[in-house]
Design an enzyme around this catalytic site. Structure first.
Site, short mmCIF file in Angstrom:
data_model
loop_
_atom_site.label_atom_id
_atom_site.label_comp_id
_atom_site.label_asym_id
_atom_site.label_seq_id
_atom_site.Cartn_x
_atom_site.Cartn_y
_atom_site.Cartn_z
N SER A 1 -6.71 4.25 14.32
CA SER A 1 -5.93 3.84 15.49
C SER A 1 -6.02 4.87 16.62
CB SER A 1 -4.46 3.66 15.10
OG SER A 1 -4.32 2.63 14.15
N GLN B 1 5.20 9.43 4.71
CA GLN B 1 6.29 9.36 3.73
C GLN B 1 7.01 10.67 3.51
OE1 GLN B 1 4.21 7.86 0.25
NE2 GLN B 1 4.38 5.74 0.94
N TYR C 1 -4.13 5.61 10.31
CA TYR C 1 -3.72 6.20 11.60
C TYR C 1 -4.92 6.79 12.34
CZ TYR C 1 -0.57 8.91 14.70
OH TYR C 1 0.10 9.44 15.77
N ASP D 1 0.82 -1.21 0.00
CA ASP D 1 0.00 0.00 0.00
C ASP D 1 0.86 1.26 0.00
OD1 ASP D 1 -2.39 -1.35 -0.10
OD2 ASP D 1 -2.80 -1.22 2.05
N ASN E 1 -3.82 9.25 2.17
CA ASN E 1 -4.40 8.79 3.44
C ASN E 1 -4.61 9.94 4.42
OD1 ASN E 1 -4.82 6.07 3.03
ND2 ASN E 1 -2.95 5.41 4.05
N ASP E 2 -3.51 10.59 4.80
CA ASP E 2 -3.63 11.58 5.87
C ASP E 2 -2.47 12.55 5.91
OD1 ASP E 2 -1.56 10.00 7.11
OD2 ASP E 2 -3.09 8.72 7.98
#
Length: 285
Positions: free
Chosen positions: A180, A234, A177, A58, A133-134
Site C-alpha cells: 500500500s 497487533q 502495508y 488472517d 508480516n511487518d
C-alpha cells in the site's frame, strides 16, 4: 500412532464458531482433536500436538503463528474472515484434502519471520517480538515528521529517513502495508526483507529488498509522543529519541500447510487484483 491436532478458533466471531464446528468434524475423522480458544497466552509447554489448525481471519492466523512458531509444528489456516490471503483453506477445501493435510507428510510452505528488538540508549530492552508480516515504525500523534537513521549491515554506511516512518516487511507481508505504501511484491520463496519508507521527505528514497541474512538497525533521532513500532498491526512498543530498533530473520520459519488447490499467482490475481486491467469501454467490433 494417532495424529494429535490442536484446533484453535477465534470464537468471538459467529462465522468462525460455525466453521470451527465443521472443521472439527473433518479433523476428527483423521486425528485426535485438542480444542483451544484463540488468545495471546503462551502455550503450555507440556501440551503435545503434531499439527495446529487455526480458524479465523488472517489476523487470527498471524497472532497464532507468533504463538506457535517455536514449537516447530505445521499450521493449517482456515479462513473465517474477509480476505483469507494467508489462511489458504476454507472448510470445503480442508474436507477435500483432509487425508493429505493430516497425513505424516503434508505439503509445507516455509515462511521466514522477522525478529525485532527495541533497545534504549542505556542498552536496556524496551520490548521485543516477532512479525509475520511487518514491523512498522509509525510517527504517531501529533503526527509530525520523524527522523530515523537506517543501517543495513553493521559495516555499511547508513542513510537518514525523514517522513512518517518506515516498514520492514517479510515476503509474506510484502502484499500488506508495504504494498500500500508503494513497496514491491516479493514472492514468499524469496529470502529477502523489504524496507519501505512511509511518505519519505525525499523523491530519491525508494523501497529496497535486502537479503534475509542482513541485520537492520534503525535509530530514532526525532520522535512524537505517539511514535512506536507496530508488529503486524497487533503489538505496539512505544519508542523515544535515542531508541534503536534492531531487526533480523528469526531463527525458525513458520510452517504453513499448503492448499493443493491454490497457486500463488492465481491467489494474487483473485484476491489482491494484481495486474487487473482498466475497465475499458466496449468499443464494439
Amino acid at each position: 500412532m494417532t495424529l494429535r491436532a490442536l484446533l484453535i478458533a477465534n470464537r468471538t466471531k459467529p462465522d468462525a464458531t460455525r466453521i470451527a464446528d465443521e472443521v472439527r468434524a473433518t479433523i476428527a475423522r483423521h486425528a485426535h482433536v485438542i480444542d483451544m480458544t484463540a488468545d495471546d497466552e503462551p502455550l503450555d509447554p507440556s501440551l503435545g500436538f503434531d499439527i495446529a489448525v487455526v480458524v479465523g481471519g488472517d489476523g487470527t492466523l498471524i497472532a497464532q503463528t507468533r504463538r506457535l512458531v517455536d514449537r516447530g509444528r505445521p499450521i493449517v489456516g482456515v479462513n473465517a474472515g474477509r480476505l483469507g490471503f494467508l489462511a489458504e483453506f476454507d472448510a470445503g477445501d480442508l474436507a477435500l484434502h483432509a487425508a493429505l493435510v493430516f497425513s505424516s507428510s503434508p505439503p509445507i510452505r516455509q515462511r521466514l519471520l522477522l525478529s525485532v528488538e527495541v533497545a534504549r540508549g542505556d542498552g536496556s530492552v524496551a520490548g521485543c517480538g516477532l512479525a509475520i508480516n511487518d514491523a512498522v515504525i509509525a510517527a504517531g500523534s501529533p503526527h509530525r515528521m520523524i527522523e530515523l537513521a537506517l543501517t543495513v549491515d553493521a559495516d555499511a554506511e547508513g542513510v537518514d529517513i525523514t517522513g512518517d516512518g518506515v516498514i520492514l516487511a517479510t515476503p509474506t507481508g510484502s502484499t500488506a502495508y508495504s504494498a500500500s505504501a508503494g513497496g514491491p511484491i516479493v514472492h514468499p520463496d524469496v529470502a529477502g526483507l523489504t524496507i519501505t519508507p512511509i511518505c519519505a521527505h525525499s523523491l530519491a528514497f525508494r523501497p529496497v529488498v535486502v537479503g534475509a541474512h542482513e541485520k537492520i538497525s534503525i535509530a530514532l533521532r526525532r520522535a512524537n509522543e505517539g511514535t512506536c513500532v507496530v508488529l503486524d498491526g497487533q503489538r505496539f512498543v512505544p519508542m523515544q529519541v535515542g531508541d534503536t530498533l534492531r531487526a533480523c530473520r528469526h531463527a525458525a520459519n513458520a510452517l504453513f500447510v499448503a492448499n493443493p488447490s491454490n497457486r500463488y499467482w492465481e491467489t494474487l490475481r483473485a484476491k489482491m487484483r494484481w495486474a487487473a486491467p482498466p475497465s475499458y469501454r466496449d468499443r464494439g467490433p
